[in-house]
Design an enzyme around this catalytic site. Sequence first.
Site, PDB file in Angstrom:
ATOM      1  N   ASP A  74     -29.924  53.147 -19.522  1.00 53.06           N
ATOM      2  CA  ASP A  74     -29.870  54.497 -18.959  1.00 53.06           C
ATOM      3  C   ASP A  74     -28.662  54.590 -18.043  1.00 53.06           C
ATOM      4  O   ASP A  74     -28.026  53.594 -17.725  1.00 53.06           O
ATOM      5  CB  ASP A  74     -31.164  54.831 -18.195  1.00 53.06           C
ATOM      6  CG  ASP A  74     -31.673  53.642 -17.409  1.00 53.06           C
ATOM      7  OD1 ASP A  74     -30.834  52.921 -16.826  1.00 53.06           O
ATOM      8  OD2 ASP A  74     -32.897  53.428 -17.384  1.00 53.06           O
ATOM      9  N   ASP A  76     -27.340  55.854 -14.383  1.00 51.44           N
ATOM     10  CA  ASP A  76     -27.715  56.312 -13.043  1.00 51.44           C
ATOM     11  C   ASP A  76     -26.467  56.850 -12.347  1.00 51.44           C
ATOM     12  O   ASP A  76     -25.358  56.365 -12.579  1.00 51.44           O
ATOM     13  CB  ASP A  76     -28.279  55.147 -12.216  1.00 51.44           C
ATOM     14  CG  ASP A  76     -29.539  54.561 -12.849  1.00 51.44           C
ATOM     15  OD1 ASP A  76     -30.295  55.327 -13.471  1.00 51.44           O
ATOM     16  OD2 ASP A  76     -29.747  53.336 -12.738  1.00 51.44           O
ATOM     17  N   ASP A 154     -28.169  45.017  -4.928  1.00 49.85           N
ATOM     18  CA  ASP A 154     -28.561  43.610  -4.978  1.00 49.85           C
ATOM     19  C   ASP A 154     -27.406  42.681  -5.369  1.00 49.85           C
ATOM     20  O   ASP A 154     -26.959  41.854  -4.586  1.00 49.85           O
ATOM     21  CB  ASP A 154     -29.815  43.407  -5.844  1.00 49.85           C
ATOM     22  CG  ASP A 154     -29.776  44.131  -7.187  1.00 49.85           C
ATOM     23  OD1 ASP A 154     -28.714  44.697  -7.541  1.00 49.85           O
ATOM     24  OD2 ASP A 154     -30.808  44.117  -7.892  1.00 49.85           O
TER      25      ASP A 154
HETATM   26  P1  ATP Z   1     -31.365  47.595 -16.193  1.00 52.35           P
HETATM   27  O1  ATP Z   1     -30.258  47.826 -17.142  1.00 52.35           O
HETATM   28  O2  ATP Z   1     -32.172  46.408 -16.565  1.00 52.35           O
HETATM   29  O3  ATP Z   1     -32.183  48.816 -15.853  1.00 52.35           O
HETATM   30  P2  ATP Z   1     -30.221  48.062 -13.635  1.00 52.35           P
HETATM   31  O4  ATP Z   1     -29.102  47.342 -12.944  1.00 52.35           O
HETATM   32  O5  ATP Z   1     -29.977  49.480 -14.028  1.00 52.35           O
HETATM   33  O6  ATP Z   1     -30.655  47.169 -14.841  1.00 52.35           O
HETATM   34  P3  ATP Z   1     -32.464  49.037 -12.142  1.00 52.35           P
HETATM   35  O7  ATP Z   1     -33.698  48.319 -11.770  1.00 52.35           O
HETATM   36  O8  ATP Z   1     -32.548  50.177 -13.076  1.00 52.35           O
HETATM   37  O9  ATP Z   1     -31.452  47.943 -12.668  1.00 52.35           O
HETATM   38  O10 ATP Z   1     -31.773  49.500 -10.772  1.00 52.35           O
HETATM   39  C1  ATP Z   1     -30.627  50.358 -10.731  1.00 52.35           C
HETATM   40  C2  ATP Z   1     -29.653  49.894  -9.638  1.00 52.35           C
HETATM   41  O11 ATP Z   1     -30.263  50.009  -8.350  1.00 52.35           O
HETATM   42  C3  ATP Z   1     -29.247  48.428  -9.761  1.00 52.35           C
HETATM   43  O12 ATP Z   1     -28.135  48.296 -10.599  1.00 52.35           O
HETATM   44  C4  ATP Z   1     -28.948  48.042  -8.329  1.00 52.35           C
HETATM   45  O13 ATP Z   1     -27.642  48.445  -7.982  1.00 52.35           O
HETATM   46  C5  ATP Z   1     -29.923  48.887  -7.527  1.00 52.35           C
HETATM   47  N1  ATP Z   1     -31.170  48.168  -7.239  1.00 52.35           N
HETATM   48  C6  ATP Z   1     -32.313  48.181  -7.955  1.00 52.35           C
HETATM   49  N2  ATP Z   1     -33.264  47.428  -7.401  1.00 52.35           N
HETATM   50  C7  ATP Z   1     -32.721  46.912  -6.293  1.00 52.35           C
HETATM   51  C8  ATP Z   1     -33.201  46.059  -5.249  1.00 52.35           C
HETATM   52  N3  ATP Z   1     -34.433  45.561  -5.296  1.00 52.35           N
HETATM   53  N4  ATP Z   1     -32.355  45.775  -4.235  1.00 52.35           N
HETATM   54  C9  ATP Z   1     -31.110  46.279  -4.182  1.00 52.35           C
HETATM   55  N5  ATP Z   1     -30.598  47.073  -5.134  1.00 52.35           N
HETATM   56  C10 ATP Z   1     -31.377  47.404  -6.163  1.00 52.35           C
HETATM   57 MG    MG Z   2     -31.493  50.824 -14.857  1.00 50.89          MG
END
Ligand code: ATP
Ligand code: MG
Length: 455
Positions: A74, A76, A154
């Site tokens: 997705d 963001d 993170d």
């Molecule tokens: P995926 O492709 O698996 O969804 P993602 O990086 O988009 O991976 P998400 O869980 O959707 O992960 O989170 C979106 C963003 O928000 C992350 O890329 C990160 O920058 C931030 N984020 C999410 N969870 C945390 C956390 N626990 N602590 C700090 N930043 C976070």
């Molecule tokens: Mg994500």
Amino acid sequence: MLKRFIKRLLGQKSTADEPASPLRRIPLEEHGIRREQISACALHVTDTLQQQGYLAFVVGGAIRDLMIEARPKDFDVATNATPEQVRGLFRRAHIIGRRFRLVHVMCGNDTVEVSTFRAHTQEPGEGERTTDPHGRILRDNVFGGQESDAERRDFTINALYYDPQQQEIWDYCGGYSDIRQRLVRMIGDPATRYREDPVRMLRCARFAAKLDFHIEPDTRAPIAGLAGLLANVPPARLFDEMLKLLLSGHAVRAIHQLRAEGLHHGVMPMLDQLLDDQQSQRFVTAALHNTDQRVQAGKPVSPAFLFASLLWHPLQPVWQQRLTDDENEQSALFAAMDEVLEQQRSRLAVPRRLDGNIKEIWAMQPRFVQRGGGRAWRLVTHPRFRAGYDFLLLRAEADHSLRELADWWTAFYHADDSLRDNLVAALTEKAPAKRRRRRKKPNANPPAEPDVTHD
Ligand code: ATP
Ligand code: MG
């Protein structure tokens, strides 16, 4: 980062080796990610915000995935507009979340998550942030600038900002070179960041497994010592993060990564036993391998089927114990199911709405053995037959003594009525017990295209 902040508070200038703004802007020619690679909905959101004079970037996992030529799950968006300002600009937009307020903007069937830049935890600011006595952040709604938004994320690989107008990547934390070097590196001091949010330890294992990256040594070092902090995480949050891990398409690798980091003890009460016992490890691996293949092929996966698999082996001793306590087979099984589901719910909140499907899959297993007297005919018309049957196949993959039974059911499932009669008759010939007549032949044939979503 903290040093820099304290200096800023004290009004000191940063030294030359610690630039105040480590921002690096990477042009299209270097990174190669074009505007057309971003979803139409995300472009609509960033264009609208930018036209109104706000900063707006596609951020996080999507840019990371595009850089390694994977398809983003997705898109963001991050902006300096407040949630209320964002909501005001779009017809279909809702503010969601309490712990972390976000806006969901919808275009057709697509939804883009828009977050407002947040201040880093060590900075004071307007708004609301609360932590528990361990330093775990309970609520984080302090808005800030883009640099601090990058620093509160993170991992460096998740903190890249892409401006679709300029087709430029903004990198505050060195994520661009970490992706090139295939490294998962925590932003800031790893131990502090794990204490703020212990779920980041699971996320670390998930990203390393999913992306096939290494964990940078300083990021890895504190995990073993802090794994116990997962006990403070609310079970519902743990479930969400575990589900992401299990549905990442690389669950086998991720579970082994958890084990390598010593994290499996804190997640599910039985995951440690599961991984330590050979037979159950074979079964769990077969289940997760099957899940990975489905996810990678873009097919749906049922969380109920997944948790039925993970909890099947832990169910066995509880069931056996109840049988030896003289309960009848069915009531022993149902009591054991409740016990096992409740026991693990204290750590990882598998939603109760999945219980019904999990139990149906389990309850069908002993019924696969009893096939005479019309029982096979009845079982094959069970609305969840396909899920139960797939579960049996999985068990047979890990336990060869079940192969014959699984093969029999495969033949029966695909057979026409007369062949089914023959298959059942052959059973009674093999074991010449009382030959009972099948009373009613329920609507027999399975759907031509089996429903394998198990839902
Ligand atoms: P995926 O492709 O698996 O969804 P993602 O990086 O988009 O991976 P998400 O869980 O959707 O992960 O989170 C979106 C963003 O928000 C992350 O890329 C990160 O920058 C931030 N984020 C999410 N969870 C945390 C956390 N626990 N602590 C700090 N930043 C976070
Ligand atoms: Mg994500």
